[in-house]
Design an enzyme around this catalytic site. Structure first.
Site, PDB file in Angstrom:
ATOM      1  N   ASP A 158      57.198  -6.068   9.826  1.00 47.00           N
ATOM      2  CA  ASP A 158      56.671  -4.806  10.251  1.00 47.00           C
ATOM      3  C   ASP A 158      57.803  -3.518   9.797  1.00 47.00           C
ATOM      4  OD1 ASP A 158      55.279  -5.976  11.749  1.00 47.00           O
ATOM      5  OD2 ASP A 158      55.336  -5.188  13.823  1.00 47.00           O
ATOM      6  N   GLU A 382      62.438 -14.360  20.207  1.00 46.37           N
ATOM      7  CA  GLU A 382      61.452 -13.867  19.363  1.00 46.37           C
ATOM      8  C   GLU A 382      62.006 -14.091  17.863  1.00 46.37           C
ATOM      9  OE1 GLU A 382      60.720  -9.984  19.704  1.00 46.37           O
ATOM     10  OE2 GLU A 382      59.091  -9.899  18.262  1.00 46.37           O
TER      11      GLU A 382
HETATM   12  C1  GLC Z   1      55.635  -8.015  15.729  1.00 50.60           C
HETATM   13  C2  GLC Z   1      55.797  -9.238  14.125  1.00 50.60           C
HETATM   14  C3  GLC Z   1      54.630  -9.507  13.829  1.00 50.60           C
HETATM   15  C4  GLC Z   1      54.123 -10.404  15.085  1.00 50.60           C
HETATM   16  C5  GLC Z   1      54.151  -9.640  16.329  1.00 50.60           C
HETATM   17  C6  GLC Z   1      53.687 -10.469  17.637  1.00 50.60           C
HETATM   18  O1  GLC Z   1      54.587  -6.794  15.218  1.00 50.60           O
HETATM   19  O2  GLC Z   1      56.538  -8.049  13.329  1.00 50.60           O
HETATM   20  O3  GLC Z   1      54.963 -10.417  12.831  1.00 50.60           O
HETATM   21  O4  GLC Z   1      52.748 -10.831  14.682  1.00 50.60           O
HETATM   22  O5  GLC Z   1      55.153  -8.916  16.557  1.00 50.60           O
HETATM   23  O6  GLC Z   1      54.727 -11.367  17.652  1.00 50.60           O
END
Ligand code: GLC
Length: 420
Positions: A158, A382
């Site tokens: 992101d 995460e």
């Molecule tokens: C964030 C991450 C993305 C992922 C999401 C859910 O937006 O950057 O890659 O899919 O979280 O985990």
């Protein structure tokens, strides 16, 4: 089987909402596109039908155009922003209006290979949907050559520095009032900034205002960049989809043509000044001049080279735990801020697949061992600080648990016997 194996399976069950899995409770209370593909791979280690269910629920929300949305809002949860009302896509169930890296065919192949007989009918039902998604990528998003994204969130990375030049051209000043929810779940310093968020929402508003029309968004939207990461994931997934198609007895020449076209476009995202693949702003032609994990996904697509090897070893040797998402020697590096430096276990898994296939089993094993160490120290977070393995972001994370079961856990010799 170890204690951590049990914990990883328990996390997949905990985040299982019946046919689809949340990335984690609280921070991400819906189904996310590429997270689900990894969840399927994880489920396949102990519940093969459940793995196919995950891919089915994802592809069930495919749009008529072939696009597969990045979020599916099965049950509205007020703890997440931007929710279905902000996206306004008019789908049932509601979805976001953008996509995410198409890793599903690659994961479907891994799941299928784990039990080809049991998966044959499931694969046959899924195949036309995967094919339609890949066609959409080719026809809608590869018109400039490499895969283009219309929102940084589509990259799945992101807020990585790759998007800074594209985001600078997005005017977020007239966005309406809104309340973020992510910073209530985790330390705000680990999350994207307010300026980033204003721009993210501005791009969403553009899509909503044009009725999510693909052509308008690509031609006139506030953000359009070539993404090396998505390009390599797609290139690799084309290959996996062709293998699946052949196994089902289909003619796959069209997929091979899409893959050949994409591969021939790779020079457009090679930045000689950087000595690496690089994101590019398609509105101006400018390179981002930023080295990140998107470039290293080249290995997954068999597109590595010796210059990239040099860059890889430089950034990897500068940290201790896995491959950093951004260059530790760049001024934009931040070891705990999301995609601006941290080590992401699921991404390490993809890179290791590439290393192994490119004859670098030694690098794959180093990456696995470093990732294993982070997870053993702290559990299934995460992402992690690549300098000291500090756990970051959300806890009990689905794709981190999934890649523990599939890849990161050390396999005793007894389990290796007969393995390919
Ligand atoms: C964030 C991450 C993305 C992922 C999401 C859910 O937006 O950057 O890659 O899919 O979280 O985990």
């Amino acid at each position: 089987m170890t204690d951590l194996d049990d914990k990883a399976r328990a996390i997949l069950r905990l985040n299982d909402k019946g046919g689809y899995t949340l990335p984690t409770h609280g921070l991400y209370p819906y189904q996310w596109n590429w997270d689900s593909a990894f969840a399927a791979w994880g489920f396949a280690t102990f519940d093969n039908p459940r793995a196919w269910d995950e891919l089915d629920t994802l592809m069930a929300s495919q749009w008529p155009s072939g696009m597969v949305p990045h979020i599916i809002f099965h049950k509205v949860d007020p703890g997440y922003f931007p929710g279905p009302d902000v996206w306004g896509t008019g789908q049932t169930p509601p979805t976001s209006g953008i996509t995410q890296p198409p890793v599903a065919a690659t994961m479907a192949r891994l799941v299928w290979e784990m039990d080809p007989d049991a998966g044959r009918d499931r694969l046959a039902a899924l195949y036309p949907k995967l094919l339609a998604w890949h066609r959409w990528w080719h026809e809608v998003r590869c018109t400039h050559g490499p895969a283009a994204i219309v929102h940084p969130w589509e990259s799945g990375r992101d807020n990585c520095p790759d998007w800074d030049i594209g985001m600078a051209g997005v005017d977020g000043s007239s966005v309406g009032p809104y309340t973020r929810r992510d910073t209530g779940h985790v330390d705000p310093d680990m999350r994207p900034t307010k300026e980033d968020y204003d721009r993210y929402i501005t791009i969403v508003e553009f899509g909503r205002n044009c009725g999510w029309d693909d052509k308008t968004i690509v031609d006139e939207g506030p953000f359009l960049m070539s993404d090396p990461g998505t390009t390599f994931v797609l290139l690799r997934a084309h290959r996996d989809l062709a293998v699946l198609g052949q196994a089902l007895g289909h003619d796959v020449s069209q997929i091979e043509e899409w893959a050949a076209a994409l591969r021939s476009a790779l020079p457009q995202i090679w930045n000689p000044a950087l000595g690496a693949y690089d994101a590019r702003n398609l509105r101006t032609g400018a390179f981002a001049n930023v080295l990140g994990s998107g470039a290293f996904l080249a290995y997954l697509a068999g597109a590595g080279n010796t210059e990239l090897d040099t860059q890889l070893m430089r950034v990897w040797d500068a940290v201790s735990y896995g491959i950093p998402s951004a260059d530790p020697e760049a001024p934009s590096f931040h070891s705990r801020k999301y995609w601006r430096g941290p080590s992401w276990p699921f991404l390490n898994a993809l890179l290791a697949i590439g290393f192994t296939e490119n004859g670098r089993a030694d690098l794959a094993e180093r990456l696995r061992a470093e990732t294993e160490m982070m997870l053993q120290k702290h559990g299934f977070w995460e992402y992690f600080d690549p300098l000291d393995a500090a756990p970051c972001g959300g806890a009990d994370f689905t794709w981190t648990a999934a890649i523990w079961l599939t890849w990161a856990r050390h396999k005793p010799d007894s389990e290796m016997k007969g393995a390919a």
